[in-house]
Write a protein that holds these residues in place. Structure first.
Motif, PDB file in Angstrom:
ATOM      1  N   LEU A   1       0.830  -1.198   0.000  1.00 50.66           N
ATOM      2  CA  LEU A   1       0.000   0.000   0.000  1.00 50.66           C
ATOM      3  C   LEU A   1       0.867   1.251   0.000  1.00 50.66           C
ATOM      4  O   LEU A   1       0.629   2.194  -0.781  1.00 50.66           O
ATOM      5  CB  LEU A   1      -0.919  -0.011   1.223  1.00 50.66           C
ATOM      6  CG  LEU A   1      -2.124   0.936   1.192  1.00 50.66           C
ATOM      7  CD1 LEU A   1      -3.014   0.674  -0.015  1.00 50.66           C
ATOM      8  CD2 LEU A   1      -2.912   0.809   2.495  1.00 50.66           C
ATOM      9  N   THR A   2       1.884   1.284   0.858  1.00 51.43           N
ATOM     10  CA  THR A   2       2.788   2.433   0.884  1.00 51.43           C
ATOM     11  C   THR A   2       3.527   2.575  -0.442  1.00 51.43           C
ATOM     12  O   THR A   2       3.710   3.693  -0.948  1.00 51.43           O
ATOM     13  CB  THR A   2       3.796   2.288   2.037  1.00 51.43           C
ATOM     14  OG1 THR A   2       3.094   2.094   3.261  1.00 51.43           O
ATOM     15  CG2 THR A   2       4.665   3.520   2.155  1.00 51.43           C
ATOM     16  N   PHE A   3       3.963   1.468  -1.007  1.00 59.45           N
ATOM     17  CA  PHE A   3       4.639   1.519  -2.302  1.00 59.45           C
ATOM     18  C   PHE A   3       3.713   2.115  -3.362  1.00 59.45           C
ATOM     19  O   PHE A   3       4.150   2.909  -4.204  1.00 59.45           O
ATOM     20  CB  PHE A   3       5.084   0.123  -2.706  1.00 59.45           C
ATOM     21  CG  PHE A   3       5.753   0.060  -4.052  1.00 59.45           C
ATOM     22  CD1 PHE A   3       6.940   0.734  -4.283  1.00 59.45           C
ATOM     23  CD2 PHE A   3       5.188  -0.662  -5.088  1.00 59.45           C
ATOM     24  CE1 PHE A   3       7.563   0.685  -5.526  1.00 59.45           C
ATOM     25  CE2 PHE A   3       5.801  -0.716  -6.335  1.00 59.45           C
ATOM     26  CZ  PHE A   3       6.996  -0.045  -6.557  1.00 59.45           C
ATOM     27  N   THR A   4       2.435   1.770  -3.316  1.00 63.12           N
ATOM     28  CA  THR A   4       1.468   2.332  -4.267  1.00 63.12           C
ATOM     29  C   THR A   4       1.371   3.835  -4.107  1.00 63.12           C
ATOM     30  O   THR A   4       1.365   4.578  -5.097  1.00 63.12           O
ATOM     31  CB  THR A   4       0.086   1.687  -4.057  1.00 63.12           C
ATOM     32  OG1 THR A   4       0.188   0.277  -4.235  1.00 63.12           O
ATOM     33  CG2 THR A   4      -0.926   2.244  -5.035  1.00 63.12           C
ATOM     34  N   TRP A   5       1.302   4.298  -2.869  1.00 65.28           N
ATOM     35  CA  TRP A   5       1.239   5.745  -2.643  1.00 65.28           C
ATOM     36  C   TRP A   5       2.493   6.442  -3.162  1.00 65.28           C
ATOM     37  O   TRP A   5       2.410   7.529  -3.765  1.00 65.28           O
ATOM     38  CB  TRP A   5       1.090   6.040  -1.151  1.00 65.28           C
ATOM     39  CG  TRP A   5      -0.155   5.505  -0.532  1.00 65.28           C
ATOM     40  CD1 TRP A   5      -1.317   5.172  -1.175  1.00 65.28           C
ATOM     41  CD2 TRP A   5      -0.371   5.218   0.851  1.00 65.28           C
ATOM     42  NE1 TRP A   5      -2.240   4.700  -0.274  1.00 65.28           N
ATOM     43  CE2 TRP A   5      -1.693   4.721   0.983  1.00 65.28           C
ATOM     44  CE3 TRP A   5       0.401   5.330   2.001  1.00 65.28           C
ATOM     45  CZ2 TRP A   5      -2.230   4.349   2.215  1.00 65.28           C
ATOM     46  CZ3 TRP A   5      -0.117   4.962   3.216  1.00 65.28           C
ATOM     47  CH2 TRP A   5      -1.421   4.482   3.320  1.00 65.28           C
ATOM     48  N   VAL A   6       3.651   5.828  -2.952  1.00 62.76           N
ATOM     49  CA  VAL A   6       4.902   6.421  -3.438  1.00 62.76           C
ATOM     50  C   VAL A   6       4.892   6.507  -4.959  1.00 62.76           C
ATOM     51  O   VAL A   6       5.261   7.548  -5.543  1.00 62.76           O
ATOM     52  CB  VAL A   6       6.102   5.598  -2.939  1.00 62.76           C
ATOM     53  CG1 VAL A   6       7.382   6.018  -3.657  1.00 62.76           C
ATOM     54  CG2 VAL A   6       6.272   5.745  -1.430  1.00 62.76           C
ATOM     55  N   VAL A   7       4.464   5.454  -5.627  1.00 63.00           N
ATOM     56  CA  VAL A   7       4.412   5.462  -7.091  1.00 63.00           C
ATOM     57  C   VAL A   7       3.441   6.534  -7.582  1.00 63.00           C
ATOM     58  O   VAL A   7       3.741   7.267  -8.538  1.00 63.00           O
ATOM     59  CB  VAL A   7       4.009   4.069  -7.624  1.00 63.00           C
ATOM     60  CG1 VAL A   7       3.731   4.124  -9.117  1.00 63.00           C
ATOM     61  CG2 VAL A   7       5.105   3.052  -7.322  1.00 63.00           C
ATOM     62  N   VAL A   8       2.291   6.643  -6.945  1.00 59.48           N
ATOM     63  CA  VAL A   8       1.312   7.669  -7.330  1.00 59.48           C
ATOM     64  C   VAL A   8       1.919   9.052  -7.195  1.00 59.48           C
ATOM     65  O   VAL A   8       1.770   9.917  -8.078  1.00 59.48           O
ATOM     66  CB  VAL A   8       0.040   7.550  -6.477  1.00 59.48           C
ATOM     67  CG1 VAL A   8      -0.866   8.765  -6.665  1.00 59.48           C
ATOM     68  CG2 VAL A   8      -0.724   6.271  -6.828  1.00 59.48           C
TER      69      VAL A   8
ATOM     70  N   LEU B   1       7.128  11.763   2.723  1.00 63.16           N
ATOM     71  CA  LEU B   1       6.661  12.848   1.847  1.00 63.16           C
ATOM     72  C   LEU B   1       5.919  12.280   0.644  1.00 63.16           C
ATOM     73  O   LEU B   1       4.807  12.730   0.307  1.00 63.16           O
ATOM     74  CB  LEU B   1       7.840  13.694   1.370  1.00 63.16           C
ATOM     75  CG  LEU B   1       8.450  14.692   2.354  1.00 63.16           C
ATOM     76  CD1 LEU B   1       9.701  15.313   1.738  1.00 63.16           C
ATOM     77  CD2 LEU B   1       7.440  15.782   2.721  1.00 63.16           C
ATOM     78  N   MET B   2       6.519  11.305  -0.005  1.00 56.59           N
ATOM     79  CA  MET B   2       5.887  10.711  -1.181  1.00 56.59           C
ATOM     80  C   MET B   2       4.623   9.952  -0.805  1.00 56.59           C
ATOM     81  O   MET B   2       3.588  10.069  -1.472  1.00 56.59           O
ATOM     82  CB  MET B   2       6.875   9.787  -1.896  1.00 56.59           C
ATOM     83  CG  MET B   2       8.063  10.501  -2.514  1.00 56.59           C
ATOM     84  SD  MET B   2       9.174   9.420  -3.472  1.00 56.59           S
ATOM     85  CE  MET B   2       9.991   8.523  -2.156  1.00 56.59           C
ATOM     86  N   ALA B   3       4.691   9.173   0.271  1.00 54.12           N
ATOM     87  CA  ALA B   3       3.521   8.394   0.679  1.00 54.12           C
ATOM     88  C   ALA B   3       2.375   9.306   1.089  1.00 54.12           C
ATOM     89  O   ALA B   3       1.209   9.034   0.767  1.00 54.12           O
ATOM     90  CB  ALA B   3       3.895   7.464   1.827  1.00 54.12           C
ATOM     91  N   GLY B   4       2.685  10.389   1.802  1.00 56.09           N
ATOM     92  CA  GLY B   4       1.632  11.321   2.213  1.00 56.09           C
ATOM     93  C   GLY B   4       0.960  11.979   1.033  1.00 56.09           C
ATOM     94  O   GLY B   4      -0.277  12.097   0.984  1.00 56.09           O
ATOM     95  N   TYR B   5       1.755  12.410   0.052  1.00 55.48           N
ATOM     96  CA  TYR B   5       1.183  13.030  -1.140  1.00 55.48           C
ATOM     97  C   TYR B   5       0.376  12.005  -1.935  1.00 55.48           C
ATOM     98  O   TYR B   5      -0.747  12.278  -2.379  1.00 55.48           O
ATOM     99  CB  TYR B   5       2.303  13.605  -2.004  1.00 55.48           C
ATOM    100  CG  TYR B   5       1.805  14.459  -3.151  1.00 55.48           C
ATOM    101  CD1 TYR B   5       1.659  15.830  -3.004  1.00 55.48           C
ATOM    102  CD2 TYR B   5       1.484  13.896  -4.379  1.00 55.48           C
ATOM    103  CE1 TYR B   5       1.209  16.613  -4.056  1.00 55.48           C
ATOM    104  CE2 TYR B   5       1.022  14.664  -5.434  1.00 55.48           C
ATOM    105  CZ  TYR B   5       0.894  16.020  -5.261  1.00 55.48           C
ATOM    106  OH  TYR B   5       0.433  16.795  -6.298  1.00 55.48           O
TER     107      TYR B   5
END
Length: 554
Positions: free
Chosen positions: A295-302, A353-357
């Motif tokens: 899930l976190t990896f998905t947020w980072v990619v997004v 930062l990436m995961a939050g965005y």
């Protein structure tokens, strides 16, 4: 589907932004307070030292500042200035868990406040809230704020370098930020090995800004920053890193092998890359092995995709350039890429930062048909806050990494304190420097935990007093203690020789053995069965006197 229309920058900063700035700021500070409470609570709970901490801290029992420049026991590597900081804390406050973990606590508090500042500089609206929330409640950030290892300072100096570079990028005419980085770099390199990746990545990230401004002062500061980084790296390599690397690189290469890209088998690279990024490394706020952090990896990619599409490629470079240098080091088998979060904890700031965005984008996309986005974002923020509250509650209910750690600390508290009242206690290892297993101080084993707990809970060892040989008598016998580990071949001949030497002055009157059982974390499988042996001696004259007195009574 046009994702750009649902990015926080495009959608949530417009009339659809669900939270006004005042409310947002209040929520952010509430989450920061929750993160502070989690970090301080874990520190105050004073978990028993666990084996990874003991492997490093046992090197600080007897070594002075100069001796810490030599290769460490138990396959440990650590930055020199961090070791000196720990040495100073122990000299000031004593050899105990609180003193050892105090640098980590200060780092944890400082990184939380620093991350909030960085996030506010780069993000806005809900993306700011979700990024701060993830960083505040992330388990690795809480855990390494109360652990006697350099992971917390890795993150602190990574964020300090990052904050200075961001301020300079936002205000390119103020070259003083470049000079700040130049002054900070040697300290950062001396306190944190992966700070070299951060400093190198930021040096590359700043080039476009300097190219546009064409400032002579700016370029001078940039060259000073990079020169300071390179010279500091070279200097610390010559002082300690080189000798540590020579001593431990074969072991570390084997230990980290899963975190090195399989360049010799290129067909495995895609699977390795995915496994690394969906594994425990990205446990922000939670995650685990075998896809637990997908899930976190998905947020980072997004986030990376959205920043690229919305021409925020500067943020992509800021977050990914240090990781790129880390990947190069991993390809050269010099430093792991991914794996356990502790090894790459310096990257927690960019990841959050990436995961939050990315989370803000995903939530905005999921709520795109709602009349109001506020309920959805409230749910996301409440879920993250609940994770942090749950982590605090879990720490309070389970104040230890494993039950084995608790048992052996409890034994040390009982044995070393009570045994010293009617006996003179001598540790064969720490007091007489006798080792029945020659490699016991080199390989990973629970001897380190035994020695650390002894130093903390033995009153005499805590006061750094020698054995009081003159106090030994029939009424105050000598009890010699030695620890054996089943992981190493035991040489009884060495023990017999030692016992024979002791019996030239003393008579052996009793022997005791205490089993030291270590279980794996699930408490189902026995990891090791070590033993604590105790020999009790009295002086020969005292033994003869006692025997004569017994004859008279008969």
């Amino acid at each position: 589907m046009n994702l750009s229309s649902f990015s926080p920058a495009a959608a949530l900063s417009s009339e659809r932004e669900p939270i006004d700035s005042r409310t947002l700021d209040r929520w952010v500070w509430m989450l920061v307070a929750l993160g502070l409470a989690a970090r301080i609570t874990r520190y105050l709970l004073c978990f028993p030292l666990w084996d990874d901490e003991c492997f490093l801290m046992v090197n600080l029992i007897d070594r002075g500042y100069g001796e810490l420049m030599q290769p460490l026991d138990f396959h440990q590597v650590a930055p020199l200035l961090y070791l000196w900081l720990e040495r100073t804390m122990i000299d000031w406050f004593g050899y105990n868990e609180y003193a050892m973990r105090f640098p980590a606590l200060v780092s944890g508090i400082a990184t939380l406040l620093l991350f909030r500042h960085i996030a506010k500089r780069l993000l806005s609206g809900v993306a700011l809230l979700t990024a701060v929330a993830i960083f505040s409640v992330a388990y690795p950030c809480i855990r390494y704020s109360a652990e006697a290892k350099p992971y917390g300072t890795d993150l602190l100096f990574g964020l300090l370098l990052m904050a200075g570079a961001i301020e300079w990028r936002l205000k390119p005419e103020q070259s003083r930020w470049g000079w700040f980085l130049a002054a900070l770099a040697p300290l950062a390199i001396g306190m944190s090995y992966p700070a070299a990746f951060v400093a190198g990545g930021l040096g590359l990230w700043l080039i476009p800004m300097l190219w546009r401004t064409r400032s002579v002062g700016g370029w001078s500061a940039w060259f000073a920053f990079n020169a300071a980084t390179c010279l500091a790296f070279l200097g610390f390599f010559l002082l300690t890193v080189g000798s540590q690397s020579t001593a431990e690189l074969p072991f570390m290469t084997e230990f980290w092998k899963e975190s090195f890209p399989p360049l010799s088998e290129p067909w495995k690279l895609p699977f390795w890359f995915i496994n690394v990024h969906v594994g425990s490394w990205l446990s922000y706020p939670l995650g685990g092995k075998r896809g637990g952090s997908i899930l976190t990896f998905t947020w980072v990619v997004v986030a990376v995709v959205m920043w690229y599409r919305t021409r925020r490629r500067d943020l992509v470079g800021l977050c990914l350039l240090p990781l790129g240098l880390n990947m190069i080091a991993a390809a050269l088998h010099r430093y792991p890429y991914g794996g356990h979060p502790k090894l790459v904890h310096y990257s927690a700031g960019p990841i959050c930062l990436m995961a939050g965005y990315g989370l803000a984008v995903c939530v905005a996309w999921c709520a795109r048909r709602q009349a109001s986005l506020l309920p959805v974002f409230r749910l996301a923020a409440a879920t993250l806050a609940l994770i942090g509250t749950g982590e605090v509650a879990y720490d309070v209910l389970h104040p230890a990494k494993t039950l084995s750690d608790v048992r052996h600390r409890d034994f040390a508290r009982w044995f070393w304190f009570n045994a010293s009242f009617e006996n003179e206690i001598c540790c064969v290892m720490s007091d007489q420097k006798q080792f029945f297993e020659p490699s016991v101080m080199k390989e990973l084993n629970w001897t380190a935990m035994y020695l650390c707990n002894q130093k903390i809970y033995s009153p005499r060892h805590r006061r750094n007093e020698p054995v009081h040989w003159d106090r030994i008598s029939n009424a105050h016998p000598l009890r010699c203690v030695f620890y054996t580990s089943e992981h190493f071949p035991y040489d009884p001949a060495i023990e017999r020789k030692w016992a024979a030497e002791m019996q030239t002055k003393y008579d052996l009157v009793a022997q005791e053995t205490y089993p030291f059982a270590y279980y794996q974390k699930n408490e189902r499988l026995l990891a090791s069965m070590d033993h604590l042996k105790v020999y009790q001696f009295v002086p020969k004259q005292a033994a003869a006197t006692a025997a004569g007195a017994a004859d008279v009574r008969r």
